[in-house]
Design an enzyme around this catalytic site. Sequence first.
Site, PDB file in Angstrom:
ATOM      1  N   ASP A 102       2.503  -0.823  12.010  1.00  0.00           N
ATOM      2  CA  ASP A 102       1.245  -1.383  11.497  1.00  0.00           C
ATOM      3  C   ASP A 102       1.079  -2.855  11.879  1.00  0.00           C
ATOM      4  OD1 ASP A 102       0.601   1.039  10.403  1.00  0.00           O
ATOM      5  OD2 ASP A 102       1.360   0.558   8.405  1.00  0.00           O
ATOM      6  N   LYS A 120       0.836  -1.208   0.000  1.00  0.00           N
ATOM      7  CA  LYS A 120       0.000   0.000   0.000  1.00  0.00           C
ATOM      8  C   LYS A 120       0.874   1.263   0.000  1.00  0.00           C
ATOM      9  CE  LYS A 120      -2.578   0.879   3.869  1.00  0.00           C
ATOM     10  NZ  LYS A 120      -2.477   2.269   4.333  1.00  0.00           N
ATOM     11  N   ARG A 178       2.990   5.944  -3.171  1.00  0.00           N
ATOM     12  CA  ARG A 178       4.152   6.755  -3.546  1.00  0.00           C
ATOM     13  C   ARG A 178       4.414   6.672  -5.044  1.00  0.00           C
ATOM     14  NH1 ARG A 178       4.519   5.685   1.682  1.00  0.00           N
ATOM     15  NH2 ARG A 178       5.846   6.877   3.119  1.00  0.00           N
ATOM     16  N   ARG A 193      -5.786   2.303  18.088  1.00  0.00           N
ATOM     17  CA  ARG A 193      -5.515   0.856  17.987  1.00  0.00           C
ATOM     18  C   ARG A 193      -5.078   0.216  19.307  1.00  0.00           C
ATOM     19  NH1 ARG A 193      -2.787   0.586  11.910  1.00  0.00           N
ATOM     20  NH2 ARG A 193      -4.790   0.636  10.830  1.00  0.00           N
ATOM     21  N   GLN A 203       5.063   9.304   7.234  1.00  0.00           N
ATOM     22  CA  GLN A 203       4.139  10.203   6.530  1.00  0.00           C
ATOM     23  C   GLN A 203       4.578  11.653   6.718  1.00  0.00           C
ATOM     24  OE1 GLN A 203       0.165   9.222   7.815  1.00  0.00           O
ATOM     25  NE2 GLN A 203       0.143   7.311   6.661  1.00  0.00           N
ATOM     26  N   GLY A 233      -4.647   8.221   5.371  1.00  0.00           N
ATOM     27  CA  GLY A 233      -3.726   9.201   5.958  1.00  0.00           C
ATOM     28  C   GLY A 233      -2.544   9.453   5.032  1.00  0.00           C
ATOM     29  N   LYS A 246      -3.999   6.215  14.840  1.00  0.00           N
ATOM     30  CA  LYS A 246      -4.196   5.532  13.557  1.00  0.00           C
ATOM     31  C   LYS A 246      -5.670   5.602  13.165  1.00  0.00           C
ATOM     32  CE  LYS A 246       0.083   4.600  13.037  1.00  0.00           C
ATOM     33  NZ  LYS A 246       0.821   5.267  11.981  1.00  0.00           N
ATOM     34  N   ARG A 261      -7.026  -3.157   9.947  1.00  0.00           N
ATOM     35  CA  ARG A 261      -6.080  -3.997  10.685  1.00  0.00           C
ATOM     36  C   ARG A 261      -6.709  -4.590  11.952  1.00  0.00           C
ATOM     37  NH1 ARG A 261      -1.901  -3.332   7.282  1.00  0.00           N
ATOM     38  NH2 ARG A 261      -1.481  -1.210   6.629  1.00  0.00           N
TER      39      ARG A 261
END
Length: 428
Positions: free
Chosen positions: A313, A21, A26, A344, A168, A93, A340, A388
């Site tokens: 993640d 992802k 990118r 989470r 990010q 995000g 997130k 997730r």
Amino acid sequence: MTQKVSPVKKLTGNLTPPPDKSISHRSALFAAISEEESLIHNYSDAADPASTLKCLAQLGVQIEKNGSTVRISGAGRNGLQKPDQPLDCGNSGTTMRLLGGILAGAGVDCTMIGDESLSSRTMKRIIDPLTRMGCSITGRDGSYAPLNVRPNNGVQGIRFPLPIASAQLKSAVLLTGLFGEKPTEVIESTLSRDHTERLLELQSEPYGTGKLIRSSLDDTIPAQNYSVPGDFSAAAFWLVAGSIQPETNVHLSQVGINPSRIAAYQVLLEMGANIQKENETTAGKEPVADLTIKPSALSPIELDPALVPNCIDELPILMVAMCFAEGTSVISGAEELRHKETDRLSAMAEILTLSGASTEIKKDGIIIHGQPDFIPRPSLYPSYHDHRMAMAAAVLATRSNGVSKIKDADCTDISYPEFWDHLLNLSH
Ligand code: S3P
């Protein structure tokens, strides 16, 4: 959709995880501001990377999608056009922060919006440095989407020690830096994923315990002609699902093994997992390999907080592994989990508690008292509309002694649309 998950006796088979992802986003973003045409193979068909393509199309970028191959005619740094409508980043995000960096640098007059979850995540972390760089980017209450971007009077290079270990944020500042005559220097003391530096071929040098990365108008943006590797973050669900089953033989092909992404693999090996890495090669500028998972007894671990950015993640699924390790495992330094798609840390603590696992939540982590013969209670698990969380709960439920259900399970479309099919294919 509510998804049933039945107990699994044996987990076996071969699969190729979905395209990465982070690299999909990118590749499209960088192709859009290159002067050349790019051909990206194995682009993710998940919802988040689709949001990036949709926003780029609204900005006038010519995109042709043929199955998983995407052809993008680069508009160049200054070729993005003012969109007619707000740019909808959906749940993503990465789209909002990385595209936000490009648009603020280019000074494209636009508004960026997101879904309820994205609109509640702080964008102040990018607004502050981008404003210092001379960009006009504002948010609701100074922090949240909708973000309004306006033309600027030139981008100033800054020296920016990252206050948070976030790829990010690092990428947003470096992307804005591409529009400045003077270099922008980002200093990171804890290394986060480096796909931006690799794909843009940015200069970087060691700096203290971390590195300093530079970007400026002088950097040529290379065309993005390569095949996106399999997503390690998706593969991690099978690494754990396989490691906690008494009978397992799962082969994963073409998984991205960028060192800045695979701390979860190292953590699992340290816990005693039996994972073989073979056929190491490269996909574009990224290393890939095949991974084979066989069963093994797991030991508990006190996770080194320095590794958190490299498995951010994967922490939820590592928590599931910890439930089956003999003894007490501890995660610390992971407060970022609270920022997130959902909080989470709280979400996982609730999922694990529902299953009957013994956990103690902390401000910046969790303590898990595991046992190898743990049998999760069949439950109706919330997903918090977070991909997730849904997948972590599903893996946990495979070790149950009855049918569990996962609420709003279609949120897996965000990163892994084939997850439920893959689970069914591997389960026996
Ligand atoms: C990402 C960076 C990480 C990660 C996210 C993808 C990226 O976010 O959690 O899923 O592609 O750069 P942070 O930079 O907020 O840690």
